[in-house]
Write a protein that holds these residues in place. Structure first.
Motif, mmCIF file in Angstrom:
data_model
loop_
_atom_site.group_PDB
_atom_site.id
_atom_site.type_symbol
_atom_site.label_atom_id
_atom_site.label_comp_id
_atom_site.label_asym_id
_atom_site.label_seq_id
_atom_site.Cartn_x
_atom_site.Cartn_y
_atom_site.Cartn_z
ATOM 1 N N HIS A 264 14.081 41.683 -46.873
ATOM 2 C CA HIS A 264 14.619 42.995 -46.536
ATOM 3 C C HIS A 264 15.535 43.424 -47.690
ATOM 4 C CE1 HIS A 264 14.057 42.808 -41.864
ATOM 5 N NE2 HIS A 264 12.926 42.667 -42.539
ATOM 6 N N GLU A 266 18.673 44.545 -47.889
ATOM 7 C CA GLU A 266 20.039 44.005 -47.921
ATOM 8 C C GLU A 266 20.018 42.549 -48.389
ATOM 9 O OE1 GLU A 266 18.355 45.481 -45.445
ATOM 10 O OE2 GLU A 266 19.700 46.130 -43.839
ATOM 11 N N CYS A 292 19.017 45.125 -39.738
ATOM 12 C CA CYS A 292 18.322 44.548 -38.581
ATOM 13 C C CYS A 292 19.200 43.503 -37.907
ATOM 14 C CB CYS A 292 16.994 43.923 -39.017
ATOM 15 S SG CYS A 292 17.181 42.509 -40.121
ATOM 16 N N ARG A 295 15.057 39.067 -36.360
ATOM 17 C CA ARG A 295 13.794 39.110 -37.100
ATOM 18 C C ARG A 295 13.092 37.778 -36.953
ATOM 19 N NH1 ARG A 295 15.547 39.293 -43.394
ATOM 20 N NH2 ARG A 295 13.290 39.201 -43.616
ATOM 21 N N CYS A 302 19.681 40.649 -41.255
ATOM 22 C CA CYS A 302 20.542 41.251 -42.283
ATOM 23 C C CYS A 302 21.953 41.450 -41.750
ATOM 24 C CB CYS A 302 19.948 42.562 -42.770
ATOM 25 S SG CYS A 302 18.426 42.278 -43.701
HETATM 26 ZN ZN LIG Z 1 16.924 43.237 -42.315
#
Ligand SMILES: [Zn+2]
Ligand SMILES: NC(=O)c1ccc[n+]([C@@H]2O[C@H](COP(=O)([O-])OP(=O)(O)OC[C@H]3O[C@@H](n4cnc5c(N)ncnc54)[C@H](OP(=O)(O)O)[C@@H]3O)[C@@H](O)[C@H]2O)c1
Length: 362
Positions: A264, A266, A292, A295, A302
């Protein structure tokens, strides 16, 4: 941007928004339970500020009453009592007022040059709330409680200098136009969020947080983050991230799919820094999408990575709609005491970059 304390404004009002009646005796708008609540707020503050008229009208002591709360402050390394602060233009303050004579808290009076004499306090020749707040910050005040009256409330609110507003609402009307109002006329910021409502006997306590506003610098870096998403590989969720240090310098950037296809934005940005980089303690994370909170592809979300990195401030544009996953990134960061600023005005740009994802529309 000035460095200033966190400002909590606390007041008790009647149902029609008065702070008092027009008589010489102070109107009781509170009960014992509510006093204990206010005592807790005082104890959690480094300083308490009231306008000179409140000192003249009410002669408040502005002390933490509970011995347990005083002991807790001392145990935490704070002075027994918060600093007492007042503002005056006229300088009309009675040296015998309890503000000056009760308790040995530090006292600060902000006034124009030469108008205040004879009081036992440090007189600071400054006016203008921003200057006053910057000076309080320089003196080590990180949490300021503002306790009235109406003229002071109005200035703090209209200048956008209130972070939290706590209102105790008493179940009766005052109905006298000569009585002091909670606030006077003015252009008030709209962004207040109700975060708590509590019942203490017949008093309703309403707690609001100010919705933080992004600065021009924030908007610029957020646009940079959004533009970075153009580098993302096709078919991925296209997100960009920029991290700046306290001085606004960009220290790293990333986009989804950067480094590792599963990364991702970040995460990719953080991966380019040494873990524990000291600049992260005062950094801002700009990301086009709300971080997020769960995940499947990687062990840490993140949101968790931001928490672990110690980043205190996050600015994002698009709050992910819950059709994908139920994201609670912003809430989780806020609950952990991080500052989260959402800029919905730029969300359309992020959606536009992601219309290839099923369910994303302009
Ligand atoms: Zn994320
Ligand atoms: N219910 C509650 O929670 C609550 C809490 C507090 C007070 N009150 C009530 O509120 C009433 C007082 O409110 P108020 O609106 O009349 O007065 P206030 O806000 O307490 O004080 C206004 C005064 O503060 C000084 N001041 C304000 N802004 C300043 C600035 N930027 N620079 C320098 N000086 C500044 C000026 O003092 P000078 O006039 O000396 O120049 C001004 O007249 C009282 O009746 C009190 O009982 C109620």
């Amino acid at each position: 941007m000035i460095q200033r304390p966190h400002v909590l404004l606390s007041a008790a009002v009647s149902l029609d928004g008065y702070l008092d009646d027009a008589s010489d005796t102070r109107l009781v708008l509170s009960n014992e339970e509510d006093w204990a609540r206010v005592d807790g707020l005082r104890a959690a503050s480094d300083a308490i500020l009231v306008g000179a008229n409140t000192i003249r009208a009410d002669n408040p002591r502005l002390l933490v009453r509970s011995p347990e709360l005083v002991a807790k402050r001392v145990a935490e390394g704070s002075p027994e009592q918060p600093v007492k602060v007042t503002l005056t233009r006229s300088g009309s303050l009675d040296p015998a007022a309890q503000f000056f004579t009760v308790g040995d808290a530090e006292k600060l009076v902000y006034a124009p040059p030469g108008v205040v004499t004879g009081v036992k306090a440090t007189v600071v020749e400054l006016s203008g709330l921003r200057e006053v707040l910057a000076d309080l910050h320089a003196r080590g005040v990180r949490r300021l409680m503002v306790e009235g009256g109406g003229a002071v409330h109005t200035q703090f609110l209209t200048e956008g200098l209130v972070d939290e507003l706590h209102l105790a609402v008493a179940p009766f009307f005052v109905g006298d136009p000569n009585a002091p109002r909670f606030v006077g006329p003015g252009a008030f910021p709209r962004g207040l969020t109700l975060v708590e409502s509590t019942r203490l006997g017949d008093i309703a306590v309403l707690e609001y947080h100010a919705t933080p506003e992004p600065s021009d610098v924030d908007i610029r870096h957020l646009r940079e983050a959004i533009a970075l998403a153009e580098n993302c590989p096709p078919r991925t969720f296209r997100v960009g991230a920029v991290i700046t240090a306290a001085d606004g310098e960009v220290i790293t950037t990333g986009f989804s799919g950067d480094g590792d296809p599963a990364n991702h934005a970040e995460e990719a940005a953080l991966a380019k820094l040494e873990p524990g980089d000291p600049r992260l303690a005062e950094a801002t994370m700009y990301t086009s999408l709300e971080p997020c909170s769960s995940r499947t592809s990687h062990p840490r979300s993140c949101t968790q990575l931001i928490l672990d990195a110690g980043i205190p401030r996050v600015v994002f544009a698009w709050r992910e709609p819950s059709v994908f996953v139920d994201c609670v990134g912003a809430e989780t960061l806020e609950a952990a005491g991080r500052r989260v600023i959402e800029v919905p005005a730029l969300a359309a740009d992020v959606r536009r970059a992601n219309t290839h994802i099923p369910g994303v529309h302009l």
